[in-house]
Write an enzyme that holds these catalytic residues in place. Structure first.
Site, PDB file in Angstrom:
ATOM      1  N   PRO A 186       0.789  -1.244   0.000  1.00 58.36           N
ATOM      2  CG  PRO A 186       0.048  -0.921   2.198  1.00 58.36           C
ATOM      3  CD  PRO A 186       0.792  -1.907   1.317  1.00 58.36           C
ATOM      4  N   GLY A 187       2.163   1.204   0.160  1.00 56.00           N
ATOM      5  CA  GLY A 187       2.926   2.429  -0.055  1.00 56.00           C
ATOM      6  C   GLY A 187       3.907   2.827   1.041  1.00 56.00           C
ATOM      7  CG  ASP A 242       8.726  -5.299   0.214  1.00 55.32           C
ATOM      8  OD1 ASP A 242       9.416  -6.286   0.507  1.00 55.32           O
ATOM      9  OD2 ASP A 242       7.959  -4.737   1.027  1.00 55.32           O
ATOM     10  CE  LYS A 271       8.463  -9.391  -0.087  1.00 56.37           C
ATOM     11  NZ  LYS A 271       7.844  -8.952   1.165  1.00 56.37           N
TER      12      LYS A 271
END
Ligand code: SAM
Length: 307
Positions: A186-187, A242, A271
């Site tokens: 979301p930022g 990310d 990840k």
């Protein structure tokens, strides 16, 4: 003050304190180890690459002690702030610790620099033996970087990863630079980057939080990070990722951007789902000029940086 050698004998090994929860990953990464004490791994010889280590204990000393007072005197004589890592003999270790100058780190107020005072680490191997490393890789106790958090502006806690990278490496985008933020929603990262004065091109299949999308130097493309063509995007100063994806997929994305030659600096979260893909982690580490680390704010992830 006395030299460390006057207090004890060199172990001839290096200590690696695993990031919490990742001792198995660290042992697999290091290979042949001499001993494992809780989260502390001892391996022969000089330091080896150890991305899963939160802190590396250089050249630790074995200090025989007859009493609590003797242990405290030996550590004080080396003149350091000392961080205790206690895996056993907790009460005796705590009594020694109580006789040392207290180390009570305050949360860092970003963008304050990391502490400059040398911080040694020690443990009690058995009731009569201290293992002490006057020099460690991290200026933070056990490599734990704690920040005074911003609970209002960023939309989630992912921003702490970027604060940590920028603090540990003492780099950040300059005002006006262009940052590509892949997997931006979301930022949190976009917010950190925008705060530096940089321009941000955020890319995600999911939308940004409205407060982030409305910031003046943030533009947004709602599409897959893997569909981006470097030549169409044009030169960028930094590429951040990310994105949730398999490590191999991220590696091919990074290689594509490296081959394009249109971006110099990279900060990417690798990840892992299920078993850690050590082979791909090694491929990232082998990219010239890169660093691979487990941040205090990483979960089952590593952060790959190329500056
Ligand atoms: C951990 S979140 C990112 C958090 C973000 N860095 C922040 O600070 O708010 C991972 C993101 O990867 C995004 N993602 C997954 N696959 C993607 C793809 N193919 N292209 C772009 N984004 C993707 C997800 O939508 C999700 O928003």
């Amino acid at each position: 003050m006395s030299s460390p050698e006057q207090q004890g004998e060199r172990l001839g090994a290096t200590g690696y304190l695993a990031a919490e929860g990742f001792i198995d990953d660290l042992v697999e990464e290091i290979g042949d180890v001499r001993a494992v004490h809780g989260r502390l791994v001892l391996a022969d010889g000089p330091p080896r690459p150890a991305a899963w280590a939160a802190n590396v204990w250089f050249d630790p000393l074995l200090i025989p002690i007859g009493s609590i007072g003797e242990a405290a005197r030996a550590l004080r004589a080396i003149q350091r702030n000392w961080a205790l890592y206690s895996f056993a003999h907790h009460r005796r270790a705590a009594l020694i610790e109580a006789k040392l100058p207290p180390v009570r780190p305050k949360p860092l107020v970003y963008p304050a620099p990391p502490p400059t005072a040398p911080l040694g680490s020690w443990t009690l191997l058995d009731p009569n033996t201290v293992l002490a490393a006057p020099r460690c890789s991290s200026p933070f106790r056990h490599g734990e970087v704690a920040f005074a958090e911003n609970k209002t502006a960023p939309p989630n806690r992912a921003y702490l990863k970027l604060w940590e990278v920028f603090t540990r490496l003492q780099v950040r985008p300059a005002a006006g630079e262009l940052c590509l933020d892949l997997g931006a929603s979301p930022g949190g990262w976009s917010w950190v980057l925008h705060e530096t004065g940089a321009r941000v091109l955020a890319v995600d299949k999911a939308p940004l939080a409205p407060a982030i999308a409305n910031l003046p130097r943030i533009s947004f493309r709602r599409e897959s990070a893997f569909a981006l063509d470097p030549s169409e995007v044009g030169p960028v100063d930094w590429l951040f990722s990310d994105v949730i994806c398999y490590p191999k997929r991220l590696l091919s994305l990074v290689r594509r951007w490296l081959e394009a030659g249109t971006c110099r600096r990279f900060v990417c979260t690798i990840k892992f789902q299920g078993r850690t893909d050590h082979a791909t982690a090694r491929e990232f580490a082998a990219i010239p000029g890169s660093q691979l680390m487990h941040l205090h704010h990483n979960k089952h992830e590593l952060t790959w940086v190329r500056l």
